[in-house]
Design a protein around this motif. Structure first.
Motif, PDB file in Angstrom:
ATOM      1  N   LEU A  59     -17.060 -35.704   3.188  1.00  0.00           N
ATOM      2  CA  LEU A  59     -18.170 -34.614   3.484  1.00  0.00           C
ATOM      3  C   LEU A  59     -17.853 -33.896   2.739  1.00  0.00           C
ATOM      4  CD1 LEU A  59     -19.250 -33.072   5.664  1.00  0.00           C
ATOM      5  CD2 LEU A  59     -17.462 -32.936   6.196  1.00  0.00           C
TER       6      LEU A  59
ATOM      7  N   GLY B 218     -20.502 -35.103  -0.619  1.00  0.00           N
ATOM      8  CA  GLY B 218     -22.098 -35.260   0.154  1.00  0.00           C
ATOM      9  C   GLY B 218     -22.441 -34.108   0.727  1.00  0.00           C
ATOM     10  N   MET B 219     -21.459 -32.683   0.436  1.00  0.00           N
ATOM     11  CA  MET B 219     -22.432 -31.398   1.234  1.00  0.00           C
ATOM     12  C   MET B 219     -23.305 -30.828   0.057  1.00  0.00           C
ATOM     13  SD  MET B 219     -21.128 -29.969   3.820  1.00  0.00           S
ATOM     14  CE  MET B 219     -22.161 -28.305   3.924  1.00  0.00           C
TER      15      MET B 219
ATOM     16  N   ALA C 194     -25.300 -32.250  -1.507  1.00  0.00           N
ATOM     17  CA  ALA C 194     -26.867 -32.776  -1.481  1.00  0.00           C
ATOM     18  C   ALA C 194     -27.991 -32.612  -0.316  1.00  0.00           C
ATOM     19  CB  ALA C 194     -26.626 -34.179  -1.762  1.00  0.00           C
ATOM     20  N   LEU C 195     -26.501 -32.182   0.656  1.00  0.00           N
ATOM     21  CA  LEU C 195     -27.139 -31.550   2.103  1.00  0.00           C
ATOM     22  C   LEU C 195     -27.532 -30.069   1.949  1.00  0.00           C
ATOM     23  CD1 LEU C 195     -24.712 -33.342   4.158  1.00  0.00           C
ATOM     24  CD2 LEU C 195     -27.671 -34.015   3.737  1.00  0.00           C
ATOM     25  N   SER C 196     -26.897 -29.049   1.030  1.00  0.00           N
ATOM     26  CA  SER C 196     -27.586 -28.500   1.285  1.00  0.00           C
ATOM     27  C   SER C 196     -29.190 -27.727  -0.244  1.00  0.00           C
ATOM     28  CB  SER C 196     -26.497 -26.905   0.465  1.00  0.00           C
ATOM     29  OG  SER C 196     -26.240 -27.217  -1.371  1.00  0.00           O
ATOM     30  N   PRO C 197     -29.561 -26.898   0.819  1.00  0.00           N
ATOM     31  CA  PRO C 197     -30.999 -26.519  -0.063  1.00  0.00           C
ATOM     32  C   PRO C 197     -30.758 -25.988  -1.699  1.00  0.00           C
ATOM     33  CG  PRO C 197     -31.211 -25.778   1.765  1.00  0.00           C
ATOM     34  CD  PRO C 197     -30.061 -26.360   1.739  1.00  0.00           C
ATOM     35  N   SER C 198     -31.380 -26.162  -2.197  1.00  0.00           N
ATOM     36  CA  SER C 198     -31.317 -25.483  -3.963  1.00  0.00           C
ATOM     37  C   SER C 198     -32.098 -24.259  -4.098  1.00  0.00           C
ATOM     38  CB  SER C 198     -32.183 -26.752  -5.077  1.00  0.00           C
ATOM     39  OG  SER C 198     -32.748 -27.037  -4.404  1.00  0.00           O
TER      40      SER C 198
END
Length: 78
Positions: free
Chosen positions: A54, A57-58, A60-64
């Motif tokens: 987790l 991977g966070m 990669a999941l958050s918008p830039s």
């Protein structure tokens, strides 16, 4: 409970619901300290793996939000 009037093949099956065993199962064997430590270690390893996945991977999941979205040259008409 009522009795059946007609003969039943395998009459012992018809009366099986009244049967009670007088044989008690043996008591459960307690886990040794090594087995308990192994279970704890396995559980801790699984939880640490999930948390690590987790955390890795966070990003990669958050918008830039800092950089604008890149557009390909084909979408610019070049």
């Amino acid at each position: 409970m009522f009795r059946r009037r007609e003969p039943v093949p395998f009459a012992f099956l018809a009366e099986a619901d009244r049967f009670r065993s007088n044989v008690t199962p043996p008591p459960r064997r307690r886990a040794s300290a090594g087995e308990m430590a192994g279970r704890w270690l396995l559980g801790l390893t699984l939880v640490a793996g999930l948390v690590g996945a987790l955390v890795v991977g966070m990003p990669a999941l958050s918008p830039s939000s800092g950089t604008p979205a890149q557009q390909s040259q084909a979408s610019q008409g070049r």
